[in-house]
Every structure is written in C-alpha cells, then in structure tokens.
Write a protein that holds these residues in place. Structure first.
Motif, PDB file in Angstrom:
ATOM      1  N   LYS A   1     -27.678   3.826 -66.489  1.00 39.29           N
ATOM      2  CA  LYS A   1     -28.939   4.467 -66.889  1.00 39.29           C
ATOM      3  C   LYS A   1     -28.978   5.926 -66.455  1.00 39.29           C
ATOM      4  N   ALA A   2     -28.562   6.186 -65.223  1.00 37.66           N
ATOM      5  CA  ALA A   2     -28.555   7.559 -64.716  1.00 37.66           C
ATOM      6  C   ALA A   2     -27.659   8.446 -65.569  1.00 37.66           C
ATOM      7  N   PHE A   3     -26.454   7.970 -65.867  1.00 35.67           N
ATOM      8  CA  PHE A   3     -25.517   8.785 -66.633  1.00 35.67           C
ATOM      9  C   PHE A   3     -25.995   8.964 -68.069  1.00 35.67           C
ATOM     10  N   SER A   4     -26.546   7.932 -68.664  1.00 38.71           N
ATOM     11  CA  SER A   4     -27.000   8.008 -70.054  1.00 38.71           C
ATOM     12  C   SER A   4     -28.136   9.015 -70.209  1.00 38.71           C
ATOM     13  N   LEU A   5     -29.090   8.986 -69.300  1.00 40.00           N
ATOM     14  CA  LEU A   5     -30.200   9.933 -69.366  1.00 40.00           C
ATOM     15  C   LEU A   5     -29.721  11.362 -69.115  1.00 40.00           C
ATOM     16  N   PHE A   6     -28.819  11.520 -68.171  1.00 40.01           N
ATOM     17  CA  PHE A   6     -28.268  12.848 -67.914  1.00 40.01           C
ATOM     18  C   PHE A   6     -27.546  13.381 -69.149  1.00 40.01           C
ATOM     19  N   ARG A   7     -26.711  12.552 -69.728  1.00 41.84           N
ATOM     20  CA  ARG A   7     -25.885  12.993 -70.856  1.00 41.84           C
ATOM     21  C   ARG A   7     -26.716  13.273 -72.103  1.00 41.84           C
TER      22      ARG A   7
ATOM     23  N   ALA B   1     -32.068   3.801 -56.474  1.00 46.26           N
ATOM     24  CA  ALA B   1     -30.975   3.686 -55.507  1.00 46.26           C
ATOM     25  C   ALA B   1     -30.838   4.986 -54.730  1.00 46.26           C
ATOM     26  N   ASP B   2     -30.280   4.878 -53.534  1.00 45.41           N
ATOM     27  CA  ASP B   2     -30.067   6.036 -52.682  1.00 45.41           C
ATOM     28  C   ASP B   2     -28.687   6.649 -52.877  1.00 45.41           C
ATOM     29  N   ALA B   3     -27.775   5.891 -53.464  1.00 49.56           N
ATOM     30  CA  ALA B   3     -26.409   6.365 -53.674  1.00 49.56           C
ATOM     31  C   ALA B   3     -25.863   5.778 -54.964  1.00 49.56           C
ATOM     32  N   ILE B   4     -25.019   6.552 -55.612  1.00 54.42           N
ATOM     33  CA  ILE B   4     -24.288   6.062 -56.781  1.00 54.42           C
ATOM     34  C   ILE B   4     -22.808   6.205 -56.477  1.00 54.42           C
ATOM     35  N   GLN B   5     -22.112   5.080 -56.547  1.00 56.60           N
ATOM     36  CA  GLN B   5     -20.681   5.035 -56.250  1.00 56.60           C
ATOM     37  C   GLN B   5     -19.961   4.623 -57.517  1.00 56.60           C
ATOM     38  N   ILE B   6     -19.118   5.496 -57.999  1.00 58.26           N
ATOM     39  CA  ILE B   6     -18.542   5.337 -59.323  1.00 58.26           C
ATOM     40  C   ILE B   6     -17.063   5.747 -59.334  1.00 58.26           C
ATOM     41  N   PRO B   7     -16.324   5.278 -60.346  1.00 58.72           N
ATOM     42  CA  PRO B   7     -14.963   5.785 -60.536  1.00 58.72           C
ATOM     43  C   PRO B   7     -15.026   7.162 -61.187  1.00 58.72           C
TER      44      PRO B   7
ATOM     45  N   LEU C   1     -16.735  10.670 -65.494  1.00 58.69           N
ATOM     46  CA  LEU C   1     -17.970  10.584 -64.708  1.00 58.69           C
ATOM     47  C   LEU C   1     -17.962  11.584 -63.548  1.00 58.69           C
ATOM     48  N   ASP C   2     -16.999  12.472 -63.554  1.00 59.61           N
ATOM     49  CA  ASP C   2     -16.822  13.361 -62.412  1.00 59.61           C
ATOM     50  C   ASP C   2     -17.102  14.832 -62.737  1.00 59.61           C
ATOM     51  N   SER C   3     -18.063  15.069 -63.635  1.00 58.35           N
ATOM     52  CA  SER C   3     -18.399  16.447 -63.973  1.00 58.35           C
ATOM     53  C   SER C   3     -19.275  17.066 -62.892  1.00 58.35           C
ATOM     54  N   LYS C   4     -19.165  18.367 -62.748  1.00 59.33           N
ATOM     55  CA  LYS C   4     -19.987  19.090 -61.782  1.00 59.33           C
ATOM     56  C   LYS C   4     -21.467  18.933 -62.122  1.00 59.33           C
ATOM     57  N   GLY C   5     -21.776  18.945 -63.433  1.00 63.60           N
ATOM     58  CA  GLY C   5     -23.163  18.815 -63.863  1.00 63.60           C
ATOM     59  C   GLY C   5     -23.789  17.496 -63.450  1.00 63.60           C
TER      60      GLY C   5
ATOM     61  N   ILE D   1     -22.819  15.506 -60.979  1.00 70.53           N
ATOM     62  CA  ILE D   1     -22.944  15.498 -59.517  1.00 70.53           C
ATOM     63  C   ILE D   1     -24.161  16.305 -59.085  1.00 70.53           C
ATOM     64  N   GLU D   2     -24.356  17.467 -59.679  1.00 71.51           N
ATOM     65  CA  GLU D   2     -25.503  18.315 -59.332  1.00 71.51           C
ATOM     66  C   GLU D   2     -26.814  17.655 -59.738  1.00 71.51           C
ATOM     67  N   PHE D   3     -26.824  16.961 -60.867  1.00 73.15           N
ATOM     68  CA  PHE D   3     -28.005  16.236 -61.323  1.00 73.15           C
ATOM     69  C   PHE D   3     -28.432  15.185 -60.299  1.00 73.15           C
ATOM     70  N   LEU D   4     -27.479  14.402 -59.818  1.00 68.94           N
ATOM     71  CA  LEU D   4     -27.783  13.367 -58.831  1.00 68.94           C
ATOM     72  C   LEU D   4     -28.159  13.976 -57.485  1.00 68.94           C
ATOM     73  N   THR D   5     -27.453  15.006 -57.084  1.00 67.83           N
ATOM     74  CA  THR D   5     -27.737  15.664 -55.810  1.00 67.83           C
ATOM     75  C   THR D   5     -29.152  16.215 -55.777  1.00 67.83           C
ATOM     76  N   ALA D   6     -29.614  16.750 -56.906  1.00 62.94           N
ATOM     77  CA  ALA D   6     -30.969  17.296 -56.988  1.00 62.94           C
ATOM     78  C   ALA D   6     -32.035  16.226 -56.787  1.00 62.94           C
ATOM     79  N   LEU D   7     -31.677  14.969 -57.065  1.00 63.29           N
ATOM     80  CA  LEU D   7     -32.583  13.842 -56.863  1.00 63.29           C
ATOM     81  C   LEU D   7     -32.397  13.205 -55.490  1.00 63.29           C
ATOM     82  N   ASN D   8     -31.569  13.845 -54.667  1.00 64.03           N
ATOM     83  CA  ASN D   8     -31.272  13.359 -53.320  1.00 64.03           C
ATOM     84  C   ASN D   8     -30.535  12.029 -53.346  1.00 64.03           C
ATOM     85  N   ILE D   9     -29.713  11.864 -54.365  1.00 64.13           N
ATOM     86  CA  ILE D   9     -28.871  10.679 -54.492  1.00 64.13           C
ATOM     87  C   ILE D   9     -27.457  11.059 -54.064  1.00 64.13           C
TER      88      ILE D   9
END
Length: 300
Positions: A216-222, A233-239, A247-251, A253-261
């Motif tokens: 869900k997080a990735f789909s909404l971001f994309r 969730a407090d953390a997202i752990q992904i391949p 799933l390893d784009s800077k964008g 990562i920054e999107f999740l970091t901004a949400l304190n994830i």
C-alpha cells in the motif's frame, strides 16, 4: 442525454471534487518514534544471526555477530508442540538439523535433541559446526542471552493455523514478562498477525509492516497519492526489488523517512549494494554477512 445520465455525471463530478479536495487538504500523519529506533544509524541486523557465517538461528551465530558489533538480530519464530516460542525459520526441521518433521510436532525438549549445525557449511564449504552441540533456542533464551541487542522478530506461523492463532498473544506475554518492549520490533508477512499482536501491545512495541501494508505504501507513493497514506507501521523492511519492480529508489526512501518510518533492506550480502543503499538514506541493512556490513559502516 437522459435524466439518469445527468445524475451519473453529477455524481461523478461530485466524487472527483471530493477526491481533489482530499488531495489538496489531506496531510501526512507521521509515526511517533519508538525507543527501539533511538541511537545512531545506519544499523546492522544479522539475518538469523548471520546465516553465512554460522548455523542460522544458533547461539554460535548470535555470539559471532555480537562480537562483530551488530546492533541487533533479525530472527523468525515458530511454535512447538508444547506451545513454546523458538527461534526458527522453517516449518520443518529437515533443512537445518539432523531431524525431520514439523516444528509443531515436537516439544521444545525434543527439538533440543537435534543438531542445529548438522547441515551448515561455512564460506569454504566445510561443515565446521556439525557435532558442536548447537541447539535450537527458545525465544526467551535468545532475549535473555543478549540483553544489549535489538531483536527484529518475524512471526512465521500462518494466522489460520492453531500455532498462528496463539502466537501473537504468546509473544506479547513473553515480551511483557521480560520487560523488553523497547528493544524488540515485531513483524510478519501476514498483516493479520501484526494486527492481532497490536491488539495486545497497544502501541508499546515497534511494529514492522506486513506485505499488504508495504504494498500500500509503495503503490500510493508511485501513483502520486502518497499524501493519502496513513501508516500503520513504524518500519518497512523490504528487498531491493519485487519481481522486476525496484523498491530502492531515493524518492521512496525519502517518502517513508518524511513519515518517520524506518526503512531497512533485506537480505543484502554484497558490499556494493550495501553501500548504495546507505548512501540513498536507508536506515538499516539486514544481512547474512554482518562482517562485511560492519566493516563498511566503520570505514565509511
């Protein structure tokens, strides 16, 4: 144009206006930082204790990883016949021990009769741990043996099984009894298991995203609707990628970091990928090769 068509167009226009208004006014909701995430970053978690260097989920693996200087361990848990939680990944014991059968068909005492180092081969292909008395650990034993380390705990039991139905409550009771709320993160591929555990923990323990939550997080971001994502969730752990999707784009990562994830990647075993992820802003690496990861972080 008929009356029904006019009504349909009006409803569609109204819906679009509401959607647009939501897009304009909705604000991201940041997660509150749990004690689990305090301290310096990036952090290195030894996957199953560092499965390339010693028998996975063994005391030897955890000791070795601790000596290397890891921040914590990524572990999996299963339930025994006598309803004990053990540190073990597979549903069956065949791959990693000299026994056979389901974990749930044995008591903890019976499981401890098997050799956890029986099939392990080191980086040179040698069976250096066979017959060295490595035994399956209970979760309680592991948590008590390493009081200064973090534990990333993955509930492996399917929620539709008997073992799965008991696991969230059993896990919470053990965490509460040992008073380790601040140094564990609980996750599962099954979102339902995380939801069940959260009913007991009541936001007192860090939670990792299940498969559906991460999707869900990735789909909404994309799709450009990341502002509508309200994290559970407090953390997202992904391949680094899922099938052909990176799933390893800077964008992202920054999107999740901004949400304190917190953003952590698994299972990363080569120095080039580790270095790239850390430079992109990943909070942590989960690896079978904690020796490589620690060397990279210390010499960065």
């Amino acid at each position: 144009m008929g009356k029904k068509t006019n009504i349909g167009l009006a409803l569609a226009a109204s819906g679009a206006a509401i959607w647009a208004g939501t897009k304009m006014t909705s604000k991201p909701v940041k997660r509150q930082t749990k004690p689990f995430f305090e301290g310096e970053k990036p952090r290195i978690f030894a996957h199953r204790g560092g499965a390339a260097l010693a028998p996975e989920s063994s005391l030897a693996a955890f000791k070795h990883a601790a000596e290397l200087g890891v921040d914590g361990f990524e572990i999996d848990i299963r339930m025994t016949k006598d309803e004990e939680l053990i540190v073990f990944h597979d549903q069956f014991i065949d791959r990693t021990t000299n026994g056979s059968g389901r974990v749930s068909d044995y008591t903890l005492a019976e499981l401890k009769e098997f050799d956890l180092g029986y099939h392990f081969r080191d980086l040179q292909g040698e069976q250096t741990y066979r017959g060295k008395d490595e035994k399956i650990l209970s979760l309680k034993e592991a948590l008590e043996a390493f009081p200064d380390h973090l534990f990333n705990i993955d509930m492996k039991e399917d929620p539709d099984t008997y073992e799965g139905s008991l696991m969230p409550s059993k896990l919470w009771r053990l965490i509460e009894k040992l008073d380790v709320m601040d140094r564990v993160l609980v996750t599962s591929f099954y979102d339902e298991q995380i939801d069940r555990f959260s009913l007991y923990s009541q936001d007192r323990v860090a939670i990792g995203a299940g498969e559906n939550e991460a999707r869900k997080a990735f789909s909404l971001f994309r799709s450009g609707f990341g502002h509508l994502y309200h994290p559970n969730a407090d953390a997202i752990q992904i391949p680094t990628k899922h099938k052909s999707i990176p799933l390893d784009s800077k964008g992202f990562i920054e999107f999740l970091t901004a949400l304190n994830i917190q953003v952590e990647y698994w299972t990363v075993n080569d120095v080039e990928t580790m270095d790239r992820l850390l430079r992109l802003g990943a909070d942590g690496i989960i690896t079978d090769r904690p020796d490589i990861a620690i060397h990279l972080v210390k010499n960065d």
